[in-house]
Design a protein around this motif. Structure first.
Motif, mmCIF file in Angstrom:
data_model
loop_
_atom_site.group_PDB
_atom_site.id
_atom_site.type_symbol
_atom_site.label_atom_id
_atom_site.label_comp_id
_atom_site.label_asym_id
_atom_site.label_seq_id
_atom_site.Cartn_x
_atom_site.Cartn_y
_atom_site.Cartn_z
ATOM 1 N N CYS A 194 -17.838 22.771 -61.832
ATOM 2 C CA CYS A 194 -16.530 23.455 -61.810
ATOM 3 C C CYS A 194 -15.915 23.289 -63.297
ATOM 4 C CB CYS A 194 -15.571 23.046 -60.688
ATOM 5 S SG CYS A 194 -16.426 23.546 -59.058
ATOM 6 N N HIS A 195 -16.168 22.313 -64.149
ATOM 7 C CA HIS A 195 -15.881 22.151 -65.391
ATOM 8 C C HIS A 195 -16.365 23.194 -66.390
ATOM 9 C CE1 HIS A 195 -19.495 20.047 -65.525
ATOM 10 N NE2 HIS A 195 -19.608 20.308 -66.771
ATOM 11 N N ALA A 196 -17.348 23.952 -66.029
ATOM 12 C CA ALA A 196 -17.805 25.011 -66.996
ATOM 13 C C ALA A 196 -16.996 26.066 -67.127
ATOM 14 C CB ALA A 196 -19.288 25.204 -66.588
ATOM 15 N N ASN A 197 -17.041 26.931 -68.250
ATOM 16 C CA ASN A 197 -16.417 28.041 -68.507
ATOM 17 C C ASN A 197 -17.017 29.391 -67.511
ATOM 18 O OD1 ASN A 197 -14.491 30.024 -69.261
ATOM 19 N ND2 ASN A 197 -14.874 29.885 -71.210
ATOM 20 N N PHE A 198 -16.250 29.606 -66.446
ATOM 21 C CA PHE A 198 -16.979 30.567 -65.945
ATOM 22 C C PHE A 198 -16.925 32.040 -66.376
ATOM 23 C CE2 PHE A 198 -17.563 33.511 -62.156
ATOM 24 C CZ PHE A 198 -18.719 32.843 -61.485
ATOM 25 N N THR A 199 -16.001 32.333 -67.051
ATOM 26 C CA THR A 199 -15.926 33.455 -67.885
ATOM 27 C C THR A 199 -16.742 33.875 -68.980
ATOM 28 O OG1 THR A 199 -14.171 32.465 -69.394
ATOM 29 C CG2 THR A 199 -13.154 33.484 -67.510
ATOM 30 N N TYR A 200 -17.234 32.662 -69.363
ATOM 31 C CA TYR A 200 -18.419 32.826 -70.325
ATOM 32 C C TYR A 200 -19.606 33.741 -69.671
ATOM 33 C CZ TYR A 200 -22.655 31.348 -72.710
ATOM 34 O OH TYR A 200 -23.930 31.185 -73.496
ATOM 35 N N CYS A 222 -17.577 28.523 -59.456
ATOM 36 C CA CYS A 222 -17.901 27.542 -60.008
ATOM 37 C C CYS A 222 -19.366 27.857 -60.578
ATOM 38 C CB CYS A 222 -17.946 26.116 -59.632
ATOM 39 S SG CYS A 222 -16.148 25.464 -59.187
ATOM 40 N N TYR A 223 -19.957 27.556 -61.696
ATOM 41 C CA TYR A 223 -21.152 27.736 -62.077
ATOM 42 C C TYR A 223 -22.188 26.599 -61.415
ATOM 43 C CZ TYR A 223 -25.346 26.822 -65.036
ATOM 44 O OH TYR A 223 -26.447 26.683 -65.309
ATOM 45 N N PHE A 224 -23.219 27.326 -61.110
ATOM 46 C CA PHE A 224 -24.368 26.585 -60.663
ATOM 47 C C PHE A 224 -25.693 27.059 -61.297
ATOM 48 C CE2 PHE A 224 -24.196 29.715 -57.389
ATOM 49 C CZ PHE A 224 -25.404 30.113 -57.437
ATOM 50 N N ASN A 225 -26.886 26.062 -61.153
ATOM 51 C CA ASN A 225 -27.917 26.710 -62.040
ATOM 52 C C ASN A 225 -29.036 26.957 -60.945
ATOM 53 O OD1 ASN A 225 -30.767 25.774 -62.819
ATOM 54 N ND2 ASN A 225 -29.576 25.929 -64.746
ATOM 55 N N THR A 226 -29.513 28.025 -61.068
ATOM 56 C CA THR A 226 -30.581 28.623 -59.999
ATOM 57 C C THR A 226 -31.672 27.969 -59.822
ATOM 58 O OG1 THR A 226 -30.774 30.695 -61.094
ATOM 59 C CG2 THR A 226 -29.118 30.778 -59.574
ATOM 60 N N GLY A 227 -32.203 27.400 -61.005
ATOM 61 C CA GLY A 227 -33.425 26.542 -61.058
ATOM 62 C C GLY A 227 -33.624 25.458 -59.960
ATOM 63 N N ILE A 269 -22.478 36.540 -56.176
ATOM 64 C CA ILE A 269 -22.516 36.365 -54.837
ATOM 65 C C ILE A 269 -22.053 35.177 -54.188
ATOM 66 C CG2 ILE A 269 -24.149 36.776 -52.880
ATOM 67 C CD1 ILE A 269 -25.699 38.934 -54.533
ATOM 68 N N PHE A 270 -22.663 34.069 -54.736
ATOM 69 C CA PHE A 270 -22.555 32.775 -54.077
ATOM 70 C C PHE A 270 -21.504 31.846 -54.795
ATOM 71 C CE2 PHE A 270 -27.060 34.128 -53.095
ATOM 72 C CZ PHE A 270 -26.755 34.236 -51.783
ATOM 73 N N ALA A 271 -21.054 31.980 -55.821
ATOM 74 C CA ALA A 271 -20.157 31.020 -56.821
ATOM 75 C C ALA A 271 -18.758 30.904 -55.953
ATOM 76 C CB ALA A 271 -19.952 31.635 -58.006
ATOM 77 N N GLY A 272 -18.610 29.713 -55.603
ATOM 78 C CA GLY A 272 -17.420 29.362 -54.852
ATOM 79 C C GLY A 272 -17.739 29.365 -53.298
ATOM 80 N N ASP A 273 -18.987 29.551 -52.698
ATOM 81 C CA ASP A 273 -19.444 29.668 -51.553
ATOM 82 C C ASP A 273 -20.803 28.979 -51.389
ATOM 83 O OD1 ASP A 273 -18.847 30.476 -48.921
ATOM 84 O OD2 ASP A 273 -19.965 32.333 -49.144
#
Length: 345
Positions: A194-200, A222-227, A269-273
């Protein structure tokens, strides 16, 4: 001896035969062939501990892609999973590959891991090829990079949960710990940042469109990595999430709302959920950024999984003799049999 001249008809016939031979030779010379796969050493056999169950319900399902360019990474990842698992014989691998390579890939995996429980599924690149928009790095535009979107439609319907893993990582903890994460009704579980700049991750065309940004309304995205993801496959199927990702890809074709391959639709679709899991399960970014692939250091804290997301891959940097310090953490899992090593044997 007087030379005998050829008639016009004979010359024409000779020209035709020569041309036909040239065309045939040309076809033979330029016929595309399957890529030559690297050769790997056979891994040790890993056996279950006494406490391991023997039922189908005790299996841990793991999905990965088999990209011929990343096969060395995949082999290292598989070895790391087996080596650190309490119940390695309970790991079931579901590999997705492009058509025409299954036999060679099967032989390569079987000779490297003779006791591995795995199946290879053919992924049709035409499912997604026309939907892909050019991103900031060519590797992100390959159809196999989008195969995770169709995972729920490809694997057996009896699989209810699966861990999706990229090929540029190693696991240094028992994957069973991640497998048993409590999903709390969510479709996806992953470390989130959640510290990552989501707007980027999105363009001005997205943020300036009041209809599109509504998808994030009421969320704390919040950003998450799909790997590295745990996916509730049943909920994915019931929620038609494959189609939802495709819808965002269609909008991307029309409005150019992001730059980063297959990741942004997942975020929309999934960020924040999602179910957030401990950051130790994805120490990502070790491959640097998507342009330079510069060296990076480890983040503080415990580590269960090391992930070389970004442009720089450890096997390439090691081969070039310009490795980053973190690449030496990947090297012990490298099963690649170099030509020099083969000659020595």
């Amino acid at each position: 001896m007087a030379s005998r001249s050829l008639s016009y008809t004979q010359l024409l016939g000779l020209l035709l035969v020569t041309t036909t031979m040239a065309v045939r030779v040309g076809v033979i010379l330029h016929k595309p062939s399957a890529p030559t796969l690297p050769v790997f050493r056979e891994a040790p056999a890993f056996r279950n501990g006494d406490q391991c169950g023997t039922l189908e319900a005790d299996h841990i399902h793991i999905a990965m892609t088999l990209d011929t360019n990343y096969l060395r990474g995949t082999m290292a990842a598989v070895l790391s999973l087996l080596q650190h698992s309490t119940c390695p014989e309970n790991l079931s691998f579901h590999f997705l590959s492009l058509p025409h390579f299954e036999n060679d890939l099967f032989s390569s995996i079987k000779s490297t891991f003779p006791y591995l429980n795995f199946k290879i599924y053919q992924f049709d690149p035409n499912l997604v090829r026309s939907k892909i928009s050019k991103s900031i790095r060519q590797a992100l535009d390959q159809p196999l990079n989008y195969a995770r979107i169709y995972l729920a439609d490809i694997i057996p319907s009896t699989v209810n949960r699966i861990i999706y893993l990229d090929s540029d990582l190693v696991v240094v903890d028992d994957i069973e710990k991640l497998w048993h994460v409590e999903m709390e009704g969510k479709v996806v579980a992953a470390p989130e940042y959640c510290h990552a700049n989501f707007t980027y991750y999105f363009t001005k065309a997205f943020w300036s469109d009041p209809v599109l940004v509504k998808v994030l309304e009421g969320k704390r995205p919040c950003y998450f990595n799909t790997g590295v993801m745990v996916v509730d496959v049943n909920k994915w199927r019931k929620g038609s999430y494959t189609q939802k990702v495709e819808e965002w890809m269609t909008i991307q074709k029309q409005k150019r709302i992001y730059h980063l391959g297959s990741l942004p639709p997942f975020l929309l679709i999934f960020a924040g959920d999602i179910k957030a899991v401990n950051h130790r399960w994805n120490q990502h970014g070790l491959g640097g950024d998507n342009f330079e692939g510069n060296c990076r250091t480890l983040h503080p804290g415990p580590i269960s999984l090391l992930h070389w997301s970004g442009k720089g891959k450890p096997w390439l940097r090691l081969d070039s003799r310009k490795p980053c310090i973190v690449d030496h953490l990947w090297a012990p899992y490298d099963l690649y049999r170099s030509s020099r090593h083969s000659l020595e044997e």
